[in-house]
Design a protein around this motif. Structure first.
Motif, short mmCIF file in Angstrom:
data_model
loop_
_atom_site.label_atom_id
_atom_site.label_comp_id
_atom_site.label_asym_id
_atom_site.label_seq_id
_atom_site.Cartn_x
_atom_site.Cartn_y
_atom_site.Cartn_z
N TYR A 1 -11.33 5.57 2.06
CA TYR A 1 -11.79 4.61 1.22
C TYR A 1 -12.31 3.64 1.77
N GLN B 1 -7.19 -3.54 -16.13
CA GLN B 1 -6.34 -2.40 -16.27
C GLN B 1 -7.21 -2.58 -14.63
N GLY B 2 -7.15 -1.25 -13.88
CA GLY B 2 -7.21 -0.80 -12.91
C GLY B 2 -6.11 -1.51 -11.76
N MET B 3 -6.84 -2.81 -10.23
CA MET B 3 -5.46 -2.78 -9.89
C MET B 3 -5.52 -4.74 -9.75
N ASP B 4 -4.63 -5.38 -9.44
CA ASP B 4 -4.28 -6.14 -9.35
C ASP B 4 -5.18 -7.92 -8.61
N HIS B 5 -6.29 -6.99 -7.41
CA HIS B 5 -6.98 -7.09 -6.62
C HIS B 5 -8.14 -6.32 -7.09
N SER C 1 1.26 -1.10 0.12
CA SER C 1 -0.04 -0.08 0.26
C SER C 1 1.05 1.12 0.07
N ARG D 1 -1.62 6.37 -6.18
CA ARG D 1 -3.17 7.55 -6.14
C ARG D 1 -3.17 9.30 -5.39
N GLN E 1 -1.11 -1.34 -19.57
CA GLN E 1 -2.19 -1.81 -18.79
C GLN E 1 -3.72 -1.08 -17.60
N HIS E 2 -2.56 -0.96 -15.86
CA HIS E 2 -3.34 -1.40 -14.98
C HIS E 2 -3.54 0.30 -14.55
N TRP F 1 -3.77 0.41 5.87
CA TRP F 1 -3.93 0.35 4.76
C TRP F 1 -3.40 1.73 4.78
N TYR G 1 0.47 4.03 -2.91
CA TYR G 1 0.54 5.57 -1.89
C TYR G 1 0.83 6.46 -3.26
N TYR H 1 -9.17 -5.66 -3.95
CA TYR H 1 -10.08 -4.84 -2.52
C TYR H 1 -11.14 -3.65 -2.47
N TYR H 2 -10.37 -2.50 -3.46
CA TYR H 2 -10.43 -1.80 -4.25
C TYR H 2 -9.95 -1.00 -5.30
N GLY H 3 -10.78 -0.35 -5.82
CA GLY H 3 -10.85 0.15 -7.36
C GLY H 3 -9.54 1.44 -7.32
N TYR H 4 -8.95 1.70 -8.91
CA TYR H 4 -7.98 3.10 -8.02
C TYR H 4 -8.90 4.30 -8.23
N ALA H 5 -8.77 5.22 -7.39
CA ALA H 5 -8.80 7.13 -7.57
C ALA H 5 -8.05 7.60 -7.07
N SER H 6 -7.98 8.84 -7.72
CA SER H 6 -6.58 9.82 -7.61
C SER H 6 -6.58 10.68 -6.56
N ASN I 1 -1.97 3.57 1.54
CA ASN I 1 -2.07 4.09 0.63
C ASN I 1 -2.89 5.20 0.31
N ASP I 2 -3.61 5.75 0.68
CA ASP I 2 -4.31 7.46 0.29
C ASP I 2 -3.73 8.57 1.26
#
Lengths: 291, 306
Positions: free
Chosen positions: B203, B15-19, A65, A72, A99-100, B196, A69, B21-26, B198-199
């Protein structure tokens, strides 16, 4: 390289003293390039027998994560301050980002940034690959970046700095012009390869934000001061290259981005810097200097 | 030498995350968030209140701050207890003086061993969030699901008994989870977790047992990271928090509410030679016009319903 020998024979020895002057465009003294590593780390990657991806059992929540970060939050902050002060990026790209998270790749492309390959994922390592596998990695990189951005990659920074003895020969064979994996000089120079022409592009581990914060344990302001000292010295000497390698998950943190912006302001105001991209430095060098 | 063919196959390259749990969001592409105070920067202080058994279990790993020497490690056992007996009370006084309401991530063993501390936290109006049972209660893949479930339930039950209210929030030891943790927390009725990083805003996090909220309590800004790991001084830590605050305040003017998470540890920040720096920061934050202290529960509530 000469595999299995004590001297890998990567390049000729050329002492710093007495070299012909290397001239940058418009009489500038130091070519400065900023290199955001735009990376994707997998939550649950397969194991490489030669190196663990995460130090903890999957999921490594903080490890994963923290990297996420960067995508995001950090990228957008870092990109804004770079654009504000006139610094393009030369992106060391985990090409699976195309792709991601294509929105980040498109953003960087729209800002006029260059892309070179940093592998597919930063959790897939080259160690142990046979030649066909390594060719597949290089061909995937070239095609993926071309399809997503229209750019043809010119450079290489091995995924998580994992190499094989044939990497440099192969990337030269595929027409790439520079490698960021060799740390022996503050100027570009020729690399011995079987065919084609490959130069080393001065990157930096020493002033990499990762080293600054987690090897040397610098505060954000100490790291900013380090970058300014590095810049001043290389500008004074002239004919040099300064790379600022960054990770958005580190430099984009709220306690770090402000001091970092002061560095960009300082370099932009100094006037001696050719603020450019790694591919432009490579093109210039290859035109000006005969192999 | 070659690698298995699967090593060059990428089934989750999409496209998006490799799981899921949550989608990508800037962070910069979301509806602006508003804090209950109406201020633009929410300072979310999370204090880790922990009890380290002198017998570390090492299952599935030894928690940061745990015993170091051969048994009996008086040195680390008592240094951690110092934080609980002394440092934490210095912090409670400092929070009262600056008007800060905070969240205390407590091991449930604190409630069982030292109920007075829990009463003092509750009386001061702070929030208690569950931080496992004790510092042997670490979670990672390898811990059996029934054991993990039992650990989560034991923590919540004991803290409810001690404080009179069931904790709504959870923080894992070292923010370490298994692939089951978020689902087990949702099943146990926990409404938010703090693991987590990451933000910078709360979220929504999806599990098979329903959604919960993740509040990123940035480990990079913690006293553990900056003072213990990176060995910067307390004064430097304060400067870094002030630099972060200045940057977030400016960003909030454009993008809406921002959060400054400050994760502190009584046995690190509560020492006599560091405490003054911490009090100085609290006073400085309390005086900032665009800023309010908010608990993680208030932060979670500010996220609009899905």
């Amino acid at each position: 390289m000469r595999e299995g020998e004590k001297d890998p024979s990567l390049y000729d020895f050329r002492p710093y003293r007495g070299r012909p002057k290397l001239n940058w465009p418009d009489g500038k003294q130091v070519a400065v390039w900023v290199s955001p590593n735009i990376e994707f780390y997998e939550l649950d990657p397969p194991a490489n027998p030669h190196r663990k991806s995460w130090t903890k059992p999957h999921p490594d929540v903080v490890g994963y994560s923290h990297r996420d970060y960067g995508n995001r939050v950090g990228h957008w902050r870092m990109a804004e301050v770079m654009t504000k002060h006139g610094f393009p990026g030369s992106v060391s790209l985990s090409v699976a980002m195309c792709q991601h998270l294509p929105q980040i790749v498109e953003d960087a492309n729209a800002r006029g940034w260059e892309f070179f390959s940093h592998g597919i994922y930063n959790t897939r390592y080259s160690y142990g690959m046979d030649e066909a596998q390594e060719r597949a990695l290089i061909e995937d990189s070239i095609k993926t970046v071309r399809d997503a951005t229209g750019q043809t990659i010119k450079g290489w920074l091995a995924p998580a700095l994992t190499h094989t003895p044939r990497t440099l020969d192969l990337i030269a064979e595929y027409g790439l012009s520079y490698t960021c994996d060799l740390y022996h000089d503050d100027q570009p120079g020729e690399v011995h390869v079987k065919q084609g022409r490959l130069i080393s592009m001065p990157y930096s581990l020493e002033v990499n934000d990762h080293y600054g914060f987690f090897v040397y344990n610098m505060s954000p302001r100490e790291y900013a001061d380090t970058l300014i000292r590095q810049y001043q010295r290389l500008a004074d000497e002239g004919g040099t290259v300064m790379c600022i390698p960054l990770h958005a998950y580190l430099i984009g943190q709220p306690h770090r981005i402000g001091p970092f912006e002061e560095v960009l302001k300082h370099i932009a105001a100094d006037g001696r810097a050719w603020i450019t991209r790694s591919g432009d430095i490579a093109d210039h060098y290859m035109r000006e200097v005969t192999a | 030498m070659s690698l298995e063919p699967e090593y060059l196959e990428y089934p989750l390259r999409r496209q998006g995350m490799d799981h899921d749990y949550y989608g990508y969001a800037s962070l910069f592409d979301r509806p602006p968030i508003a804090w209950p105070s109406g201020k633009s920067v929410a300072v979310a202080i999370v204090v880790n209140l922990e009890w380290f058994p002198i017998l570390p279990a090492d299952k599935p790993f030894r928690a940061p701050g745990h015993m170091v020497t051969p048994y009996p490690d008086y040195r680390h056992y008592t240094s951690r207890e110092y934080g609980t007996r002394v440092g934490f009370y210095r912090m409670l006084d400092a929070f009262a003086k600056s008007g800060a309401k905070v969240s205390v991530a407590a091991n449930s063993a604190i409630g069982e061993r030292y109920p007075q501390i829990i009463a003092d936290i509750v009386d001061a109006g702070h929030e208690i969030i569950a931080h496992s049972t004790d510092m042997n209660g670490a979670i990672a893949t390898g811990l059996a699901e029934d054991e993990e479930h039992a650990l989560i339930t034991a923590s919540l039950d004991a803290l409810e008994t001690a404080s009179g209210a069931r904790p709504r929030g959870w923080m894992s030891i070292a923010r370490s989870q298994s692939f089951n943790t978020a689902r087990l927390l949702a099943e146990a009725g926990v409404s938010y977790m703090c693991d987590w990083v990451n933000d910078e805003l709360p979220y929504r996090f999806t599990t098979a047992a329903g959604d919960l909220i993740n509040i990123p309590v940035n480990h990079e800004l913690s006293d553990r990271q900056i003072i213990t790991v990176q060995q910067n001084s307390a004064d430097s830590w304060v400067q870094q928090m002030q630099d972060a605050h200045a940057f977030l305040t400016a960003e909030a003017k454009i993008f809406g509410g921002r959060m400054l998470p400050i994760n502190v540890t009584p046995y690190i920040m509560g020492l006599p030679y560091r405490m003054g720096a911490f009090e100085r920061l609290l006073g400085w934050l309390a005086a900032q016009p665009d800023t309010a202290f908010h608990t993680t529960g208030e932060i979670a509530d500010a996220l609009a319903p899905a």
